[in-house]
Design a protein around this motif. Structure first.
Motif, PDB file in Angstrom:
ATOM      1  N   LYS A   1       0.868   5.174   0.527  1.00  0.00           N
ATOM      2  CA  LYS A   1       0.801   3.925  -0.392  1.00  0.00           C
ATOM      3  C   LYS A   1      -0.832   3.809  -0.412  1.00  0.00           C
ATOM      4  O   LYS A   1      -1.299   3.333  -1.505  1.00  0.00           O
ATOM      5  CB  LYS A   1       1.239   2.565   0.683  1.00  0.00           C
ATOM      6  N   HIS A   2      -1.632   3.854   0.449  1.00  0.00           N
ATOM      7  CA  HIS A   2      -2.955   3.820   0.269  1.00  0.00           C
ATOM      8  C   HIS A   2      -3.609   4.964  -0.869  1.00  0.00           C
ATOM      9  O   HIS A   2      -4.270   4.554  -1.837  1.00  0.00           O
ATOM     10  CB  HIS A   2      -3.891   4.084   1.611  1.00  0.00           C
TER      11      HIS A   2
ATOM     12  N   GLN B   1      -2.885   3.638  -4.313  1.00  0.00           N
ATOM     13  CA  GLN B   1      -3.619   2.625  -4.641  1.00  0.00           C
ATOM     14  C   GLN B   1      -4.854   3.162  -5.173  1.00  0.00           C
ATOM     15  O   GLN B   1      -5.502   2.580  -6.245  1.00  0.00           O
ATOM     16  CB  GLN B   1      -3.756   1.652  -3.643  1.00  0.00           C
TER      17      GLN B   1
ATOM     18  N   SER C   1      -7.627   0.307  -5.429  1.00  0.00           N
ATOM     19  CA  SER C   1      -8.293   0.764  -4.202  1.00  0.00           C
ATOM     20  C   SER C   1      -9.540   1.503  -4.204  1.00  0.00           C
ATOM     21  O   SER C   1      -9.450   2.357  -5.294  1.00  0.00           O
ATOM     22  CB  SER C   1      -7.068   1.140  -3.041  1.00  0.00           C
TER      23      SER C   1
END
Length: 105
Positions: free
Chosen positions: A38-39, A42, A48
């Motif tokens: 997920k990170h 992003q 992110s």
């Protein structure tokens, strides 16, 4: 404002210069880096930022330097800040400060 074109986000560089040519998957790269899928997703979708810790991981994985990743992110951050900081144009150099930022003599 020095440039009108937004600098390339590090996530775009990761996608186009590493994931695609190396045939990597987001899941596989995330596992290799020791971060969540997920990170990484992003970051790849420019939602992110690349942090110092991620820059260290990317540098080791791609045989680059952490400074490369942090400088790419810094350029994006400054470009966005120049456009998003209210009344920035109203701030001028203080009297007695030279053009190079030192004390004027």
């Amino acid at each position: 404002m020095a440039t009108t074109r937004k600098p390339t986000h590090p996530g775009c560089i990761i996608r186009h210069d590493y994931i695609e040519p190396l045939g990597l998957t987001v899941t596989g790269l995330a596992e290799h880096l020791g971060i969540s899928r997920k990170h990484l997703s992003q970051v790849l979708h420019e939602r992110s930022k690349v942090t110092s810790g991620l820059a260290l991981r990317l540098a080791r994985a791609f045989n680059t330097t952490p400074e490369l990743w942090l400088n790419l992110q810094r350029k994006v951050d400054l470009w966005e800040a120049e456009r998003d900081t209210p009344d920035l144009d109203k701030v001028s150099p203080l009297p007695g400060v030279a053009e190079d930022g030192t004390e004027a003599r």
